[in-house]
Design a protein around this motif. Structure first.
Motif, PDB file in Angstrom:
ATOM      1  N   HIS A  22       0.793  -1.231   0.000  1.00 14.42           N
ATOM      2  CA  HIS A  22       0.000   0.000   0.000  1.00 14.42           C
ATOM      3  C   HIS A  22       0.828   1.285   0.000  1.00 14.42           C
ATOM      4  CE1 HIS A  22      -3.397  -2.641   0.834  1.00 14.42           C
ATOM      5  NE2 HIS A  22      -2.753  -3.116   1.882  1.00 14.42           N
ATOM      6  N   GLY A  23       2.129   1.189   0.168  1.00 13.12           N
ATOM      7  CA  GLY A  23       2.979   2.373   0.124  1.00 13.12           C
ATOM      8  C   GLY A  23       2.552   3.431   1.122  1.00 13.12           C
ATOM      9  N   ASP A  24       2.482   4.677   0.656  1.00 10.60           N
ATOM     10  CA  ASP A  24       2.170   5.780   1.571  1.00 10.60           C
ATOM     11  C   ASP A  24       0.711   5.838   1.992  1.00 10.60           C
ATOM     12  OD1 ASP A  24       0.987   6.656  -0.761  1.00 10.60           O
ATOM     13  OD2 ASP A  24       2.270   8.428  -1.011  1.00 10.60           O
ATOM     14  N   ARG A  25      -0.089   4.878   1.547  1.00 13.42           N
ATOM     15  CA  ARG A  25      -1.487   4.780   1.984  1.00 13.42           C
ATOM     16  C   ARG A  25      -1.620   3.948   3.255  1.00 13.42           C
ATOM     17  NH1 ARG A  25      -0.515   5.001  -3.024  1.00 13.42           N
ATOM     18  NH2 ARG A  25      -1.884   5.840  -4.642  1.00 13.42           N
ATOM     19  N   THR A  26      -0.543   3.309   3.666  1.00 10.18           N
ATOM     20  CA  THR A  26      -0.604   2.286   4.705  1.00 10.18           C
ATOM     21  C   THR A  26      -1.146   2.805   6.033  1.00 10.18           C
ATOM     22  OG1 THR A  26       1.237   1.110   3.683  1.00 10.18           O
ATOM     23  CG2 THR A  26       0.734   0.572   5.971  1.00 10.18           C
ATOM     24  N   ASP A  27      -0.608   3.889   6.537  1.00 11.99           N
ATOM     25  CA  ASP A  27      -1.032   4.395   7.844  1.00 11.99           C
ATOM     26  C   ASP A  27      -2.518   4.733   7.847  1.00 11.99           C
ATOM     27  OD1 ASP A  27       1.749   4.258   8.115  1.00 11.99           O
ATOM     28  OD2 ASP A  27       1.813   6.010   9.417  1.00 11.99           O
ATOM     29  N   ALA A  28      -2.957   5.460   6.821  1.00 11.46           N
ATOM     30  CA  ALA A  28      -4.359   5.869   6.755  1.00 11.46           C
ATOM     31  C   ALA A  28      -5.277   4.659   6.653  1.00 11.46           C
ATOM     32  CB  ALA A  28      -4.580   6.804   5.565  1.00 11.46           C
ATOM     33  N   LEU A  29      -4.849   3.666   5.886  1.00 13.97           N
ATOM     34  CA  LEU A  29      -5.658   2.459   5.708  1.00 13.97           C
ATOM     35  C   LEU A  29      -5.797   1.691   7.010  1.00 13.97           C
ATOM     36  CD1 LEU A  29      -7.079   0.352   3.948  1.00 13.97           C
ATOM     37  CD2 LEU A  29      -4.827  -0.568   3.365  1.00 13.97           C
ATOM     38  N   PHE A  30      -4.682   1.462   7.679  1.00 18.20           N
ATOM     39  CA  PHE A  30      -4.711   0.689   8.926  1.00 18.20           C
ATOM     40  C   PHE A  30      -5.572   1.385   9.984  1.00 18.20           C
ATOM     41  CE2 PHE A  30      -3.133  -0.646  13.077  1.00 18.20           C
ATOM     42  CZ  PHE A  30      -3.148  -2.027  12.942  1.00 18.20           C
ATOM     43  N   HIS A  31      -5.381   2.673  10.143  1.00 15.43           N
ATOM     44  CA  HIS A  31      -6.111   3.389  11.194  1.00 15.43           C
ATOM     45  C   HIS A  31      -7.590   3.573  10.840  1.00 15.43           C
ATOM     46  CE1 HIS A  31      -2.516   3.844  13.494  1.00 15.43           C
ATOM     47  NE2 HIS A  31      -1.901   4.532  12.540  1.00 15.43           N
ATOM     48  N   ALA A  32      -7.912   3.665   9.565  1.00 16.37           N
ATOM     49  CA  ALA A  32      -9.329   3.722   9.177  1.00 16.37           C
ATOM     50  C   ALA A  32     -10.037   2.433   9.574  1.00 16.37           C
ATOM     51  CB  ALA A  32      -9.457   3.952   7.674  1.00 16.37           C
ATOM     52  N   TRP A  33      -9.357   1.313   9.364  1.00 18.46           N
ATOM     53  CA  TRP A  33      -9.928   0.015   9.741  1.00 18.46           C
ATOM     54  C   TRP A  33     -10.104  -0.093  11.250  1.00 18.46           C
ATOM     55  CZ3 TRP A  33      -6.554  -4.455  11.340  1.00 18.46           C
ATOM     56  CH2 TRP A  33      -7.313  -5.598  11.599  1.00 18.46           C
ATOM     57  N   THR A  34      -9.047   0.127  12.007  1.00 20.88           N
ATOM     58  CA  THR A  34      -9.120  -0.069  13.461  1.00 20.88           C
ATOM     59  C   THR A  34     -10.028   0.951  14.128  1.00 20.88           C
ATOM     60  OG1 THR A  34      -7.124   1.277  13.791  1.00 20.88           O
ATOM     61  CG2 THR A  34      -6.817  -1.095  13.536  1.00 20.88           C
ATOM     62  N   LYS A  35      -9.995   2.192  13.662  1.00 16.05           N
ATOM     63  CA  LYS A  35     -10.803   3.245  14.279  1.00 16.05           C
ATOM     64  C   LYS A  35     -12.287   3.028  14.027  1.00 16.05           C
ATOM     65  CE  LYS A  35     -11.399   8.292  14.343  1.00 16.05           C
ATOM     66  NZ  LYS A  35     -10.907   9.585  13.785  1.00 16.05           N
ATOM     67  N   THR A  36     -12.638   2.697  12.794  1.00 17.32           N
ATOM     68  CA  THR A  36     -14.054   2.525  12.453  1.00 17.32           C
ATOM     69  C   THR A  36     -14.669   1.374  13.227  1.00 17.32           C
ATOM     70  OG1 THR A  36     -13.641   3.370  10.219  1.00 17.32           O
ATOM     71  CG2 THR A  36     -15.695   2.149  10.573  1.00 17.32           C
ATOM     72  N   TRP A  37     -14.003   0.214  13.215  1.00 16.78           N
ATOM     73  CA  TRP A  37     -14.598  -0.963  13.844  1.00 16.78           C
ATOM     74  C   TRP A  37     -14.712  -0.838  15.357  1.00 16.78           C
ATOM     75  CZ3 TRP A  37     -16.829  -5.573  12.349  1.00 16.78           C
ATOM     76  CH2 TRP A  37     -16.975  -5.735  10.971  1.00 16.78           C
ATOM     77  N   GLN A  38     -13.874  -0.014  15.960  1.00 13.72           N
ATOM     78  CA  GLN A  38     -13.938   0.153  17.411  1.00 13.72           C
ATOM     79  C   GLN A  38     -14.724   1.402  17.832  1.00 13.72           C
ATOM     80  OE1 GLN A  38     -10.133  -1.264  19.561  1.00 13.72           O
ATOM     81  NE2 GLN A  38      -9.367  -0.617  17.562  1.00 13.72           N
ATOM     82  N   ALA A  39     -15.258   2.124  16.872  1.00 13.27           N
ATOM     83  CA  ALA A  39     -16.002   3.350  17.186  1.00 13.27           C
ATOM     84  C   ALA A  39     -17.357   3.018  17.804  1.00 13.27           C
ATOM     85  CB  ALA A  39     -16.202   4.184  15.927  1.00 13.27           C
ATOM     86  N   PRO A  40     -17.826   3.809  18.757  1.00 14.01           N
ATOM     87  CA  PRO A  40     -19.147   3.581  19.350  1.00 14.01           C
ATOM     88  C   PRO A  40     -20.268   3.558  18.315  1.00 14.01           C
ATOM     89  CG  PRO A  40     -17.897   5.130  20.684  1.00 14.01           C
ATOM     90  CD  PRO A  40     -17.091   4.910  19.439  1.00 14.01           C
ATOM     91  N   PHE A  41     -20.156   4.387  17.268  1.00 12.35           N
ATOM     92  CA  PHE A  41     -21.229   4.448  16.273  1.00 12.35           C
ATOM     93  C   PHE A  41     -21.318   3.161  15.444  1.00 12.35           C
ATOM     94  CE2 PHE A  41     -17.660   6.230  13.745  1.00 12.35           C
ATOM     95  CZ  PHE A  41     -17.739   5.436  12.606  1.00 12.35           C
ATOM     96  N   PHE A  42     -20.256   2.337  15.489  1.00 15.33           N
ATOM     97  CA  PHE A  42     -20.240   1.121  14.683  1.00 15.33           C
ATOM     98  C   PHE A  42     -20.667  -0.108  15.475  1.00 15.33           C
ATOM     99  CE2 PHE A  42     -18.239  -2.051  11.793  1.00 15.33           C
ATOM    100  CZ  PHE A  42     -18.681  -1.551  10.573  1.00 15.33           C
ATOM    101  N   ARG A  43     -20.829   0.036  16.780  1.00 11.51           N
ATOM    102  CA  ARG A  43     -21.071  -1.124  17.636  1.00 11.51           C
ATOM    103  C   ARG A  43     -22.339  -1.872  17.265  1.00 11.51           C
ATOM    104  NH1 ARG A  43     -20.313  -5.162  19.299  1.00 11.51           N
ATOM    105  NH2 ARG A  43     -19.535  -5.938  21.279  1.00 11.51           N
ATOM    106  N   ASP A  44     -23.365  -1.167  16.804  1.00  9.73           N
ATOM    107  CA  ASP A  44     -24.643  -1.798  16.469  1.00  9.73           C
ATOM    108  C   ASP A  44     -24.786  -2.085  14.980  1.00  9.73           C
ATOM    109  OD1 ASP A  44     -25.469  -1.737  19.150  1.00  9.73           O
ATOM    110  OD2 ASP A  44     -26.221   0.307  18.952  1.00  9.73           O
ATOM    111  N   TRP A  45     -23.702  -1.970  14.240  1.00 13.26           N
ATOM    112  CA  TRP A  45     -23.751  -2.249  12.793  1.00 13.26           C
ATOM    113  C   TRP A  45     -24.195  -3.693  12.568  1.00 13.26           C
ATOM    114  CZ3 TRP A  45     -20.641  -5.727   9.964  1.00 13.26           C
ATOM    115  CH2 TRP A  45     -20.699  -5.583   8.568  1.00 13.26           C
ATOM    116  N   ASP A  46     -25.177  -3.878  11.689  1.00 15.29           N
ATOM    117  CA  ASP A  46     -25.743  -5.204  11.439  1.00 15.29           C
ATOM    118  C   ASP A  46     -26.420  -5.164  10.069  1.00 15.29           C
ATOM    119  OD1 ASP A  46     -27.401  -7.519  11.322  1.00 15.29           O
ATOM    120  OD2 ASP A  46     -27.547  -7.590  13.514  1.00 15.29           O
ATOM    121  N   ILE A  47     -26.009  -6.036   9.150  1.00 18.72           N
ATOM    122  CA  ILE A  47     -26.573  -6.002   7.796  1.00 18.72           C
ATOM    123  C   ILE A  47     -27.397  -7.249   7.479  1.00 18.72           C
ATOM    124  CG2 ILE A  47     -24.698  -4.540   6.930  1.00 18.72           C
ATOM    125  CD1 ILE A  47     -23.702  -7.208   5.475  1.00 18.72           C
TER     126      ILE A  47
END
Length: 252
Positions: free
Chosen positions: A158-183
Motif C-alpha cells: 500500500h505504500g504511503d497509503r498504509t497508515d491511513a488504511l490501517f487506522h481507518a480500519w481499526t478506528k471505524t470498527w472500534q467506534a461507538p457508532f459502529f457497535r450496532d452495525w448489522d446487515i
C-alpha cells in the motif's frame, strides 16, 4: 481507470481467446489489495474457464488514497455501489463475486442491491455484525502494528497509503457508532447462489455470522467451515478452498 472522480487500479485476466460469459470478480479484505491475492484469482479463473477482474478499492494498493472525509457506518454499502458502477463501466453483466472479509460483506450487499448483474457469490470470513472476537482480533493487530514489522509488510502493498488504511480500519470498527452495525436484514434480498466459507479457526469471527448469512439468504446459500484455516482460507487451506469454489462455480 477513473470512476466517480477516483482512480482505481483494475486488472483483467482472460482465460481463453474470447471473453467468457461469466467473470470472476475478486474483492479483497480490509487490509488487502490486488497483490495480496497472489495467484489465487488466475488459478481459479483457469480452473472454471472464467475471465477474472481484480481491483484495489480506494485507499488500497495502487488506487487513489482516501479523501478527507471520515468513514461512516455505511462505508461498505457505499463500496457495493462503487462495485456496481465498476461492473457497468467494464461491461460485466454476469459477475461471480469472490469476497474475503470486508470484501465478502461488500459482495453480499452488492448482490442484494444489484441482482441483475450478479450471478453468484462466494464469501470467506464475511462480516455481517460486530462480534467481540472481531474487536479482539483488531486489538491484537494494533499490538502487532506497535511491536512488529506489520507496518513495513503492509507498506509493500500500500505504500504511503498504509497508515491511513490501517487506522481507518481499526478506528471505524472500534467506534461507538459502529457497535450496532448489522446487515442481516439487508442481505435477506440476496437471491443468487451463495457459498459461505469460513475457517474453523477464524480469529475475526465465529460460526454465528456464517449461520446468520445462511439464515438471512435461505435456500440459495450453503456453508462450509474450512478445516485447518483461520481468517484467510484461500491462503491457509488453498487446496480445499479452491476446490470448493471451483465445484460451486461449475455447478451454477
Amino acid at each position: 481507470m477513473e470512476l466517480r472522480g477516483v482512480r482505481l487500479t483494475v486488472q483483467r485476466h482472460r482465460t481463453g481467446d474470447a471473453p467468457t460469459t461469466r467473470t470472476l470478480v475478486f474483492l479483497h479484505d480490509s487490509l488487502g489489495c490486488i497483490t495480496t491475492w497472489r495467484d489465487v484469482p488466475v488459478e481459479l479463473g483457469k480452473a472454471v474457464g472464467c475471465d477474472v477482474l481484480i481491483y484495489d478499492r480506494q485507499g488500497h494498493g495502487g488506487s487513489d488514497p482516501f479523501g478527507a472525509e471520515e468513514r461512516t457506518a455505511d462505508y461498505m454499502h457505499r463500496e457495493a455501489d462503487v462495485l456496481h458502477a465498476l461492473l457497468e463501466t467494464e461491461g460485466i453483466v454476469q459477475a461471480v463475486l469472490f469476497g474475503h472479509s470486508d470484501g465478502g460483506t461488500i459482495a453480499l450487499l452488492a448482490a442484494a442491491k444489484y441482482p441483475q448483474r450478479i450471478t453468484a457469490v462466494i464469501t470467506e470470513g464475511a462480516h455481517v455484525f460486530v462480534e467481540e472476537v472481531t474487536l479482539n482480533g483488531i486489538r491484537a493487530a494494533e499490538r502487532q502494528w506497535a511491536t512488529t514489522d506489520l507496518r513495513e509488510r503492509l507498506m509493500k502493498h500500500h505504500g504511503d497509503r498504509t497508515d491511513a488504511l490501517f487506522h481507518a480500519w481499526t478506528k471505524t470498527w472500534q467506534a461507538p457508532f459502529f457497535r450496532d452495525w448489522d446487515i442481516t436484514r439487508d442481505i435477506a434480498a440476496v437471491c443468487c447462489p451463495t457459498l459461505v466459507l469460513q475457517g474453523v479457526d477464524d480469529n475475526y469471527g465465529t460460526g454465528a455470522r456464517v449461520d446468520a448469512i445462511v439464515s438471512a439468504i435461505g435456500d440459495p446459500a450453503q456453508k462450509y467451515m474450512v478445516p485447518g484455516a483461520g481468517h484467510t482460507p484461500h491462503k491457509e487451506a488453498p487446496a480445499i478452498t479452491l476446490d470448493l469454489a471451483a465445484a460451486f462455480i461449475k455447478g451454477l
